[in-house]
Design an enzyme around this catalytic site. Structure first.
Site, PDB file in Angstrom:
ATOM      1  N   ASP A  82      31.286  28.715  50.542  1.00 19.79           N
ATOM      2  CA  ASP A  82      32.086  28.578  49.327  1.00 19.79           C
ATOM      3  C   ASP A  82      32.456  27.114  49.090  1.00 19.79           C
ATOM      4  O   ASP A  82      32.899  26.417  50.010  1.00 19.79           O
ATOM      5  CB  ASP A  82      33.352  29.429  49.475  1.00 19.79           C
ATOM      6  CG  ASP A  82      34.119  29.595  48.181  1.00 19.79           C
ATOM      7  OD1 ASP A  82      33.498  29.521  47.100  1.00 19.79           O
ATOM      8  OD2 ASP A  82      35.348  29.830  48.243  1.00 19.79           O
ATOM      9  N   HIS A  83      32.262  26.641  47.875  1.00 15.36           N
ATOM     10  CA  HIS A  83      32.676  25.287  47.472  1.00 15.36           C
ATOM     11  C   HIS A  83      32.173  24.202  48.425  1.00 15.36           C
ATOM     12  O   HIS A  83      32.929  23.320  48.848  1.00 15.36           O
ATOM     13  CB  HIS A  83      34.195  25.205  47.334  1.00 15.36           C
ATOM     14  CG  HIS A  83      34.721  25.870  46.098  1.00 15.36           C
ATOM     15  ND1 HIS A  83      34.516  25.361  44.838  1.00 15.36           N
ATOM     16  CD2 HIS A  83      35.420  27.029  45.936  1.00 15.36           C
ATOM     17  CE1 HIS A  83      35.085  26.172  43.951  1.00 15.36           C
ATOM     18  NE2 HIS A  83      35.626  27.192  44.591  1.00 15.36           N
ATOM     19  N   HIS A 208      35.992  32.823  39.738  1.00 16.02           N
ATOM     20  CA  HIS A 208      36.815  32.183  40.764  1.00 16.02           C
ATOM     21  C   HIS A 208      38.277  32.258  40.331  1.00 16.02           C
ATOM     22  O   HIS A 208      38.592  32.445  39.163  1.00 16.02           O
ATOM     23  CB  HIS A 208      36.412  30.720  40.938  1.00 16.02           C
ATOM     24  CG  HIS A 208      35.173  30.533  41.751  1.00 16.02           C
ATOM     25  ND1 HIS A 208      35.156  29.826  42.936  1.00 16.02           N
ATOM     26  CD2 HIS A 208      33.901  30.956  41.562  1.00 16.02           C
ATOM     27  CE1 HIS A 208      33.934  29.821  43.438  1.00 16.02           C
ATOM     28  NE2 HIS A 208      33.147  30.497  42.614  1.00 16.02           N
ATOM     29  N   GLY A 209      39.182  32.087  41.297  1.00 14.09           N
ATOM     30  CA  GLY A 209      40.603  32.073  40.964  1.00 14.09           C
ATOM     31  C   GLY A 209      41.150  33.419  40.549  1.00 14.09           C
ATOM     32  O   GLY A 209      42.048  33.496  39.708  1.00 14.09           O
ATOM     33  N   SER A 211      42.859  35.566  42.375  1.00 10.68           N
ATOM     34  CA  SER A 211      44.156  35.906  42.953  1.00 10.68           C
ATOM     35  C   SER A 211      45.245  35.808  41.896  1.00 10.68           C
ATOM     36  O   SER A 211      45.273  34.867  41.094  1.00 10.68           O
ATOM     37  CB  SER A 211      44.497  34.954  44.114  1.00 10.68           C
ATOM     38  OG  SER A 211      43.731  35.234  45.254  1.00 10.68           O
ATOM     39  N   ASN A 230      36.095  36.385  43.228  1.00  9.81           N
ATOM     40  CA  ASN A 230      36.572  35.649  44.403  1.00  9.81           C
ATOM     41  C   ASN A 230      38.077  35.814  44.593  1.00  9.81           C
ATOM     42  O   ASN A 230      38.850  35.619  43.645  1.00  9.81           O
ATOM     43  CB  ASN A 230      36.264  34.159  44.255  1.00  9.81           C
ATOM     44  CG  ASN A 230      34.804  33.832  44.467  1.00  9.81           C
ATOM     45  OD1 ASN A 230      33.926  34.659  44.219  1.00  9.81           O
ATOM     46  ND2 ASN A 230      34.541  32.618  44.920  1.00  9.81           N
ATOM     47  N   VAL A 231      38.471  36.130  45.822  1.00 11.54           N
ATOM     48  CA  VAL A 231      39.888  36.301  46.150  1.00 11.54           C
ATOM     49  C   VAL A 231      40.181  35.548  47.441  1.00 11.54           C
ATOM     50  O   VAL A 231      39.510  35.762  48.454  1.00 11.54           O
ATOM     51  CB  VAL A 231      40.254  37.789  46.330  1.00 11.54           C
ATOM     52  CG1 VAL A 231      41.736  37.932  46.655  1.00 11.54           C
ATOM     53  CG2 VAL A 231      39.895  38.590  45.081  1.00 11.54           C
ATOM     54  N   ALA A 232      41.183  34.686  47.409  1.00 11.22           N
ATOM     55  CA  ALA A 232      41.550  33.920  48.605  1.00 11.22           C
ATOM     56  C   ALA A 232      43.062  33.893  48.806  1.00 11.22           C
ATOM     57  O   ALA A 232      43.585  34.398  49.794  1.00 11.22           O
ATOM     58  CB  ALA A 232      41.002  32.493  48.518  1.00 11.22           C
TER      59      ALA A 232
END
Length: 286
Positions: A82-83, A208-209, A211, A230-232
């Site tokens: 990721d990234h 992305h983003g 959350s 995507n969840v972080a």
């Protein structure tokens, strides 16, 4: 079972109208917590590691853990870079077995972004490794990456079309109003922009983003073509909050087997909810 390329997961999601959750991992406990739920719910999953994660725990160790869990739970999974911002870094990790990479050149002008992504695509495709790239730029903070609001900008649909054609990228992360981290107020998601991108881009789209984005907003993006979510940050907050609460109740406690399990269980509830939002439950055979 084995570590596979995300393209196989995302192609099925795109064909069947759901999204594959991509959960950021940080250590053995977070990997275990995520896979316990995905196994129970029979959900495909992408385990995403940032460069910072691989500084904390070596890629080879994470890969071995993921391979073992894939066999234990009898399910394929994707381990995703990721990234990442360097072809050399991606090359080394692909040679170590990873089959999914995001090359993030979103901070570069369009032409430089294309050049970087194309170089990664050329290498990765020779190794059966799928490539995600980002066009547009999300604001916020994640891991060692910070982008202020003035530097963030949304994805242009026609540029997205050209970008995919020029690079041959397998999936595209789009900027439509989300940001990394938590929100001080409800985000304004540009659903119309997403629909316009979907009309001219045929590869899987990535959000992305995710959350702290309302569930109904995420579901709407999936209806409009997002196939990877995507969840972080939500995972980290759930884990840390539960561990802090445990120590508040057990100030003399010191056994990681207890407080780590409390954190894992809190994280599992977030994972369970995101799988339901993505519609990915029961998408892999028992």
């Amino acid at each position: 079972m084995s570590i596979i390329s995300t393209k196989y997961l995302l192609q099925d999601a795109q064909a069947n109208g759901y999204a594959v959750p991509a959960f950021n991992i940080h250590n053995a406990e977070t990997i275990q917590a995520i896979l316990e739920v995905c196994s129970e719910m029979r959900s495909p999953v992408i385990l995403a590691g940032t460069p910072g994660t691989f500084k904390h725990i070596a890629l080879e160790e994470i890969y071995a853990l993921c391979s073992a869990y894939s066999t234990t739970y009898n399910m394929p999974l994707a381990l995703h870079l990721d990234h990442h911002e360097s072809l050399d870094d991606i090359r080394r990790k692909v040679h170590a077995g990873v089959r999914s990479a995001m090359i993030d050149g979103s901070h570069f002008p369009f032409a430089e972004n294309v050049k970087l992504v194309k170089s990664v695509v050329d290498f990765c495709h020779s190794q059966d490794c799928s490539v995600e790239a980002e066009l547009g730029r999300l604001g916020g903070v994640e891991d060692d990456m910070s982008v202020d609001a003035e530097s963030a900008f949304l994805t242009d649909p026609q540029e997205a079309k050209r970008f995919v054609e020029l690079t041959g990228v397998d999936s595209l992360a789009v900027a439509i109003g989300t940001a990394h981290g938590l929100y001080s107020k409800t985000p304004k998601i540009d659903f119309q922009r997403l629909a316009e991108i979907r009309e001219v881009v045929d590869v899987p789209l990535v959000l992305h983003g995710a959350s702290d984005v309302p569930d109904e907003f995420v579901r709407r993006t999936i209806e409009l073509g997002v196939t990877k979510v995507n969840v972080a940050t939500e995972l980290k907050i759930a884990f840390a909050g539960a561990v802090k609460a445990w120590f508040a109740e057990n100030p003399q406690g010191n056994d990681p087997r207890y407080y780590m399990r409390v954190g894992m269980d809190a994280m599992k509830e977030v994972v369970r909810n995101k799988i339901n939002v993505c519609g990915s439950a029961n998408r892999i055979s028992a």
